[in-house]
Write a protein that holds these residues in place. Structure first.
Motif, PDB file in Angstrom:
ATOM      1  N   TYR A  66       9.025  -5.731   3.109  1.00 16.65           N
ATOM      2  CA  TYR A  66       7.762  -6.458   2.889  1.00 16.65           C
ATOM      3  C   TYR A  66       7.365  -7.244   4.135  1.00 16.65           C
ATOM      4  O   TYR A  66       6.203  -7.231   4.552  1.00 16.65           O
ATOM      5  N   TYR A 120       0.727   5.972  -4.057  1.00 22.65           N
ATOM      6  CA  TYR A 120       0.425   4.544  -4.200  1.00 22.65           C
ATOM      7  C   TYR A 120       0.746   3.789  -2.908  1.00 22.65           C
ATOM      8  O   TYR A 120      -0.045   2.958  -2.449  1.00 22.65           O
ATOM      9  N   LEU A 121       1.911   4.084  -2.329  1.00 19.14           N
ATOM     10  CA  LEU A 121       2.299   3.423  -1.079  1.00 19.14           C
ATOM     11  C   LEU A 121       1.310   3.755   0.043  1.00 19.14           C
ATOM     12  O   LEU A 121       0.970   2.884   0.846  1.00 19.14           O
ATOM     13  N   LYS A 143      -1.930   1.842  -0.462  1.00 16.61           N
ATOM     14  CA  LYS A 143      -1.778   0.431  -0.091  1.00 16.61           C
ATOM     15  C   LYS A 143      -1.476   0.259   1.399  1.00 16.61           C
ATOM     16  O   LYS A 143      -1.240  -0.849   1.867  1.00 16.61           O
ATOM     17  N   GLN A 144      -1.486   1.384   2.121  1.00 17.53           N
ATOM     18  CA  GLN A 144      -1.228   1.394   3.564  1.00 17.53           C
ATOM     19  C   GLN A 144       0.128   0.763   3.904  1.00 17.53           C
ATOM     20  O   GLN A 144       0.261   0.007   4.874  1.00 17.53           O
ATOM     21  N   ILE A 145       1.111   1.092   3.071  1.00 19.84           N
ATOM     22  CA  ILE A 145       2.476   0.614   3.316  1.00 19.84           C
ATOM     23  C   ILE A 145       3.162   1.668   4.175  1.00 19.84           C
ATOM     24  O   ILE A 145       3.914   2.517   3.695  1.00 19.84           O
ATOM     25  N   PHE A 161       3.895  -6.100   5.647  1.00 15.52           N
ATOM     26  CA  PHE A 161       2.742  -6.954   5.368  1.00 15.52           C
ATOM     27  C   PHE A 161       2.629  -8.139   6.330  1.00 15.52           C
ATOM     28  O   PHE A 161       1.529  -8.611   6.605  1.00 15.52           O
TER      29      PHE A 161
END
Length: 410
Positions: A119, A49-50, A53-55, A123
């Motif tokens: 975050y 998932y990370l 989401k390109q985290i 982001f």
């Protein structure tokens, strides 16, 4: 929650096997099994998932071998540790226990601070993340909560084990428990390597006037704030290469689990001649769940790491370790037990301090280490990070053994 369910089933229907949930050892075993399962099985889904989401981690070029290959590795993996810890705790622990509540609050509090920091880095594309002053304010806030609860909450007490020396059949004198003293509110802690190894923080102020002992919180709470801040920052600095922070922390946490278990057991606390802390044994459930989460996270975090814990994990780990040490009245053992965190912290302080001093005196800054924190120094010397990590773990194990030995060496 399962604890209360099976307690109800035992009381109402005498369900076979339901009584197992009364045993701390059974619930601890179930907690570590479940946390390992969650972190290893569902950890993969969280990592995917990370990644979706390109985290990913933004890596600054520090001239370290293999560093650029880590760019884009999913970060914020501390979420795996937090989820894998809290679910077993909610299922198997006594949720009205003040120590369990304090640890849950610590996990959520520090996890939130770390999450905000990650975050902003991910982001908002701000490599500095959450400003240092806000991190410190958050750590001070947690210290106030922990210190205030430890000092004022009526369920956080100690008991004196009253023993009487009696001759045995072999005419050897042996101390036996004959009674228990009343529960007492105090700020007593443990001093290692000392025969009468209990020290009351109130003495730091009551020597002026005995009546000032009631204001011991003025001394105690700032000490708690310092410990929480120092240990959480130490864990944060240690999280620099694959598996180092998670593995070192697992060793520390399991050692603190042993302290919590014996401190909450009247028989073992008497045998080892250590402080008996009512209700503290319940922390063992949290500790085993936390240890399982750390080991499960290592499945994906060992070299080459598939996920980084980020500040979401490192700040949470440090905060939990600090609170566990304070709750078990073993915070003065932190410099020994958390020696890896300490040396990482000191290496940064020494490096920065010496650089500033030499720049002021000689016009150019000089360095003690090739790079700080210390693990980067060994990377600069050409050591592979896997070798550095394993050797740090070995040192951590040695420090843990020495810490346990302090129970009897006085």
């Amino acid at each position: 929650m399962l604890y209360y369910l099976f307690q109800f089933l035992e009381e109402q229907y005498q369900l076979p096997g339901a009584q197992l949930f009364e045993f701390l050892s059974f619930r601890s075993a179930m907690a570590i099994i479940l946390s390992l399962a969650i972190s290893t099985i569902y950890g993969r889904r969280i990592i995917n998932y990370l990644r979706a989401k390109q985290i990913g981690e933004s890596v600054r070029d520090l001239g370290l071998k293999g560093q650029t290959e880590k760019a884009g590795t999913p970060t914020m993996g501390g979420v795996i540790i937090i989820i894998s810890t809290l679910i077993p705790v909610l299922l198997f622990a006594k949720l009205e226990n003040i120590y369990v509540i304090l640890l849950i609050v610590t996990t959520l509090w520090m996890g939130t601070i770390g999450f905000i920091d990650d975050y902003i880095k991910t982001f908002k594309k701000d490599k500095e993340g959450l400003k240092g002053i806000f991190k410190v304010i958050g750590q001070i806030g947690l210290g106030l909560i922990v210190g205030g609860t430890m000092y004022f909450h009526p369920q956080i007490t100690t008991k004196e084990v009253i023993t009487e020396t009696r001759p045995t059949q072999n005419v050897i004198a042996r101390a036996e428990v004959v009674d228990m003293g009343p529960e007492e509110k105090n700020t007593t802690t443990t001093i290692p390597f000392v025969k009468n190894n209990e020290f009351d923080y109130s003495k730091l102020i009551s020597w002026i006037n005995p009546s000032l002992a009631q204001y011991a919180w003025i001394i105690f709470i700032p000490i708690v704030i310092f410990i929480v801040t120092a240990v959480s920052n130490g864990a944060n600095l240690t999280d620099g290469i694959d598996g180092l922070a998670a593995g070192s922390s697992a060793i520390i946490v399991l050692t603190l689990g042993l302290f919590a278990w014996v401190s909450g057991n009247i028989i073992f606390s008497d045998y080892l001649n250590i402080m008996y802390i009512p209700r503290s044994g319940e922390m063992t459930i949290f500790i085993t769940a936390f240890a399982g989460a750390l080991v499960g996270f290592l499945w994906y975090n060992t070299f080459p790491a598939q996920v980084f814990m980020g500040d979401t994990g490192s700040l949470t780990i440090g905060g939990i370790i600090a609170v566990l040490a304070i709750a078990t009245r073993k915070e003065l053992l932190i410099p020994l037990l958390c020696g890896i965190f300490l040396i990482e912290n000191l290496s940064v302080v020494m490096q920065v301090g010496w650089f500033k001093y030499t720049k002021k005196k000689y016009g150019e800054g000089r360095r003690i280490f090739l790079m700080s924190p210390l693990h980067h120094h060994y990377q600069k010397k050409g050591k592979h990070e896997s070798k550095i990590v394993v050797r740090f773990w070995i040192v951590g194990i040695i420090l843990a053994i020495l810490t346990i030995v302090t129970l009897k060496v006085r």
